[in-house]
Design a protein around this motif. Structure first.
Motif, PDB file in Angstrom:
ATOM      1  N   HIS A  86      27.708  26.773  51.797  1.00 24.84           N
ATOM      2  CA  HIS A  86      26.878  25.984  52.643  1.00 24.84           C
ATOM      3  C   HIS A  86      26.778  26.513  54.057  1.00 24.84           C
ATOM      4  O   HIS A  86      25.612  26.199  54.368  1.00 24.84           O
ATOM      5  CB  HIS A  86      27.217  24.376  52.381  1.00 24.84           C
ATOM      6  CG  HIS A  86      28.558  24.238  52.982  1.00 24.84           C
ATOM      7  ND1 HIS A  86      29.851  24.477  52.816  1.00 24.84           N
ATOM      8  CD2 HIS A  86      28.758  23.462  54.321  1.00 24.84           C
ATOM      9  CE1 HIS A  86      30.731  23.816  53.475  1.00 24.84           C
ATOM     10  NE2 HIS A  86      30.248  23.483  54.495  1.00 24.84           N
TER      11      HIS A  86
ATOM     12  N   HIS B 142      36.169  26.031  59.308  1.00 30.86           N
ATOM     13  CA  HIS B 142      35.214  24.870  59.295  1.00 30.86           C
ATOM     14  C   HIS B 142      35.926  23.663  58.819  1.00 30.86           C
ATOM     15  O   HIS B 142      36.536  23.540  57.977  1.00 30.86           O
ATOM     16  CB  HIS B 142      33.970  25.210  58.868  1.00 30.86           C
ATOM     17  CG  HIS B 142      32.901  24.320  59.663  1.00 30.86           C
ATOM     18  ND1 HIS B 142      32.591  22.963  58.925  1.00 30.86           N
ATOM     19  CD2 HIS B 142      31.993  24.501  60.613  1.00 30.86           C
ATOM     20  CE1 HIS B 142      31.699  22.657  59.850  1.00 30.86           C
ATOM     21  NE2 HIS B 142      31.316  23.364  60.723  1.00 30.86           N
ATOM     22  N   GLN B 143      35.700  22.292  59.719  1.00 33.54           N
ATOM     23  CA  GLN B 143      36.157  21.232  59.294  1.00 33.54           C
ATOM     24  C   GLN B 143      35.513  20.617  57.891  1.00 33.54           C
ATOM     25  O   GLN B 143      36.023  19.993  57.110  1.00 33.54           O
ATOM     26  CB  GLN B 143      35.934  20.275  60.321  1.00 33.54           C
ATOM     27  CG  GLN B 143      34.327  19.915  60.539  1.00 33.54           C
ATOM     28  CD  GLN B 143      34.266  19.399  61.838  1.00 33.54           C
ATOM     29  OE1 GLN B 143      35.276  18.641  62.507  1.00 33.54           O
ATOM     30  NE2 GLN B 143      32.921  18.841  62.073  1.00 33.54           N
ATOM     31  N   THR B 144      34.577  21.245  57.514  1.00 33.37           N
ATOM     32  CA  THR B 144      33.988  20.964  56.089  1.00 33.37           C
ATOM     33  C   THR B 144      34.418  21.796  55.145  1.00 33.37           C
ATOM     34  O   THR B 144      34.168  21.321  53.921  1.00 33.37           O
ATOM     35  CB  THR B 144      32.196  20.922  56.204  1.00 33.37           C
ATOM     36  OG1 THR B 144      32.020  22.568  56.323  1.00 33.37           O
ATOM     37  CG2 THR B 144      31.687  20.096  57.263  1.00 33.37           C
ATOM     38  N   ARG B 145      35.347  22.865  55.176  1.00 31.70           N
ATOM     39  CA  ARG B 145      35.802  23.546  54.376  1.00 31.70           C
ATOM     40  C   ARG B 145      37.098  23.009  53.807  1.00 31.70           C
ATOM     41  O   ARG B 145      38.193  23.562  53.933  1.00 31.70           O
ATOM     42  CB  ARG B 145      35.812  24.800  54.628  1.00 31.70           C
ATOM     43  CG  ARG B 145      34.578  25.471  54.802  1.00 31.70           C
ATOM     44  CD  ARG B 145      34.773  27.071  54.956  1.00 31.70           C
ATOM     45  NE  ARG B 145      33.363  27.788  54.650  1.00 31.70           N
ATOM     46  CZ  ARG B 145      32.842  28.715  55.797  1.00 31.70           C
ATOM     47  NH1 ARG B 145      33.497  28.899  57.057  1.00 31.70           N
ATOM     48  NH2 ARG B 145      31.770  29.143  55.493  1.00 31.70           N
ATOM     49  N   ILE B 146      37.150  22.071  53.124  1.00 35.66           N
ATOM     50  CA  ILE B 146      38.436  21.115  52.869  1.00 35.66           C
ATOM     51  C   ILE B 146      39.045  22.039  51.632  1.00 35.66           C
ATOM     52  O   ILE B 146      40.462  22.206  51.707  1.00 35.66           O
ATOM     53  CB  ILE B 146      37.899  19.656  52.069  1.00 35.66           C
ATOM     54  CG1 ILE B 146      37.122  18.939  52.971  1.00 35.66           C
ATOM     55  CG2 ILE B 146      39.124  18.957  51.579  1.00 35.66           C
ATOM     56  CD1 ILE B 146      37.842  18.588  54.384  1.00 35.66           C
TER      57      ILE B 146
END
Length: 154
Positions: A27, A128-132
């Motif tokens: 994404h 990145h903080q969204t890449r959990i």
């Protein structure tokens, strides 16, 4: 988990398209990379700069003649930590159809071993903080959340 055997080698100019495709395959990457044929010259210019810098190493993981992963290791000498040398992992990627096969783990283990061999006293990375899922992966490999990252874009 049985790890898929891969061959980790220095990236060559011929690998740039495969690397860019992996960078674009999420994404965040879709918004910032340009996967075109031919690729923009900026990617090849960047590859040439990386190749010339002895503190940067760009590698690919190859399986059955196909590039299935990549990462860049930056060796960062510094004054802090009593003149310690840090390794920084960047652009760790595995082709989406090859994930969960141990390829990323092999790449990261290769980079940690290489960083130690080059005198690093620690290895860091940013994700990145969204890449959990990536965060869980790195924690499983022994990395700990230790910093707050900040960015300014130009």
């Amino acid at each position: 988990m049985n790890a898929e055997a891969v061959f980790i080698r220095p990236a060559g100019r011929e690998d740039v398209a495969a690397i860019v495709a992996m960078l674009a395959d999420d994404h965040l990457g879709r918004a910032r990379e340009r996967v075109e044929d031919p690729l923009p010259a900026s990617y090849y210019d960047a590859f040439a700069r990386v190749e010339r810098d002895s503190n940067l190493t760009l590698v690919v993981a190859e399986s059955a003649g196909r590039v299935v992963g990549c990462l860049q290791l930056a060796i960062l000498p510094g004054i802090s930590s009593q003149g310690g040398v840090r390794g920084l992992l960047e652009d760790v990627r595995v082709a989406s159809d090859c994930r969960s096969r141990g390829i990323g783990e092999q790449l990261v283990q290769w980079a940690v071993t290489e960083a130690k061999a080059r005198g690093c006293n620690l290895v860091e990375l940013l994700t990145h903080q969204t890449r959990i899922d990536a965060q869980r992966f790195y924690k499983r490999l022994g990395f700990a959340a230790s910093h707050v990252g900040m960015t300014v874009r130009f």
